[in-house]
Write a protein that holds these residues in place. Structure first.
Motif, short mmCIF file in Angstrom:
data_model
loop_
_atom_site.label_atom_id
_atom_site.label_comp_id
_atom_site.label_asym_id
_atom_site.label_seq_id
_atom_site.Cartn_x
_atom_site.Cartn_y
_atom_site.Cartn_z
N TRP A 117 0.84 -1.20 0.00
CA TRP A 117 0.00 0.00 0.00
C TRP A 117 0.87 1.25 0.00
O TRP A 117 0.59 2.23 -0.70
N GLY A 118 1.94 1.23 0.78
CA GLY A 118 2.85 2.38 0.81
C GLY A 118 3.50 2.63 -0.55
O GLY A 118 3.63 3.77 -0.98
N LEU A 119 3.91 1.56 -1.22
CA LEU A 119 4.52 1.71 -2.55
C LEU A 119 3.52 2.28 -3.55
O LEU A 119 3.87 3.14 -4.37
N PHE A 120 2.28 1.79 -3.51
CA PHE A 120 1.25 2.35 -4.41
C PHE A 120 1.03 3.83 -4.12
O PHE A 120 0.91 4.65 -5.05
N SER A 121 0.99 4.20 -2.86
CA SER A 121 0.77 5.60 -2.50
C SER A 121 1.91 6.48 -2.97
O SER A 121 1.69 7.59 -3.48
N GLU A 144 3.63 10.41 -9.43
CA GLU A 144 2.99 10.56 -10.74
C GLU A 144 2.20 11.86 -10.83
O GLU A 144 2.24 12.56 -11.84
N ARG A 145 1.51 12.22 -9.78
CA ARG A 145 0.74 13.47 -9.78
C ARG A 145 1.64 14.69 -9.82
O ARG A 145 1.29 15.71 -10.38
N ARG A 146 2.80 14.60 -9.22
CA ARG A 146 3.71 15.74 -9.21
C ARG A 146 4.40 15.92 -10.55
O ARG A 146 4.78 17.03 -10.91
N ARG A 147 4.56 14.85 -11.32
CA ARG A 147 5.28 14.92 -12.59
C ARG A 147 4.39 15.23 -13.78
O ARG A 147 4.89 15.48 -14.86
N VAL A 148 3.08 15.21 -13.65
CA VAL A 148 2.19 15.49 -14.78
C VAL A 148 2.39 16.94 -15.19
O VAL A 148 2.30 17.85 -14.40
N GLY A 149 2.70 17.16 -16.45
CA GLY A 149 2.92 18.51 -16.96
C GLY A 149 4.37 18.95 -16.82
O GLY A 149 4.75 19.99 -17.32
N GLY A 150 5.20 18.20 -16.11
CA GLY A 150 6.60 18.55 -15.92
C GLY A 150 7.49 17.78 -16.87
O GLY A 150 7.06 17.29 -17.91
N ARG A 207 -2.91 16.03 -20.43
CA ARG A 207 -2.63 17.43 -20.17
C ARG A 207 -1.40 17.93 -20.92
O ARG A 207 -1.08 19.10 -20.87
N GLY A 208 -0.67 17.04 -21.56
CA GLY A 208 0.58 17.41 -22.22
C GLY A 208 0.35 18.27 -23.45
O GLY A 208 -0.73 18.33 -24.02
N ALA A 209 1.45 18.92 -23.89
CA ALA A 209 1.36 19.81 -25.04
C ALA A 209 1.32 19.03 -26.36
O ALA A 209 0.91 19.56 -27.38
#
Length: 149
Positions: A72-76, A82-88, A99-101
């Protein structure tokens, strides 16, 4: 064996408290306490206590719970990253996605409005009422006429 003894002792103590409560003429509370005190003995008789104590005291069961926690910790962690890297950027290249260009059809999910809807969506100029000073009382007059005033 120990769990059954503890449950029987708890039930006996509860029935004793129920008897004292009934002696004080609080029969409703005494009945409720007696009902709660019979639950542990019922669980022992059905075999649930033996099953639970067999699970609790096995080290392999606790190791399984530990592995579930680690998974569970690994999934979290992966979801957080993944959420922090979207758009980066990810290792020197841009992330492409919804959301990418570099999306194939970026406006594909936007609702399409026909010509009829666009014309209806534009605000219509309000008609001037009979009142002077630039105020429009036509809505109020319509409500008053509707109610017969």
């Amino acid at each position: 064996m120990l769990a059954e003894t503890v449950c029987s002792a708890a039930s006996a103590a509860g029935l004793g408290i129920a008897a004292v409560t009934a002696y004080r003429k609080r029969f409703l509370s005494a009945t409720r306490i007696a009902a709660y005190s019979l639950v542990p003995v019922a669980l022992v008789m059905t075999g649930i206590v033996g099953w639970v104590s067999g699970i609790v005291f096995k080290p392999t069961v606790w190791a399984g719970f530990a592995l579930l926690g680690i998974a569970w910790g690994l999934f979290s962690i992966t979801r957080f990253v993944e959420r922090r890297r979207v758009g980066g950027e990810e290792k020197g290249r841009e992330v492409t996605g919804a959301r990418g260009a570099d999306a194939i059809a970026p406006a594909a999910s936007a609702p399409s409005l026909g010509a009829g809807r666009r014309a209806a969506a534009q605000p219509q100029p309000k008609a001037k009422g009979k009142a002077g000073g630039g105020e429009d009382f036509s809505d109020i007059e319509a409500i008053l006429k509707k109610h017969g005033i």
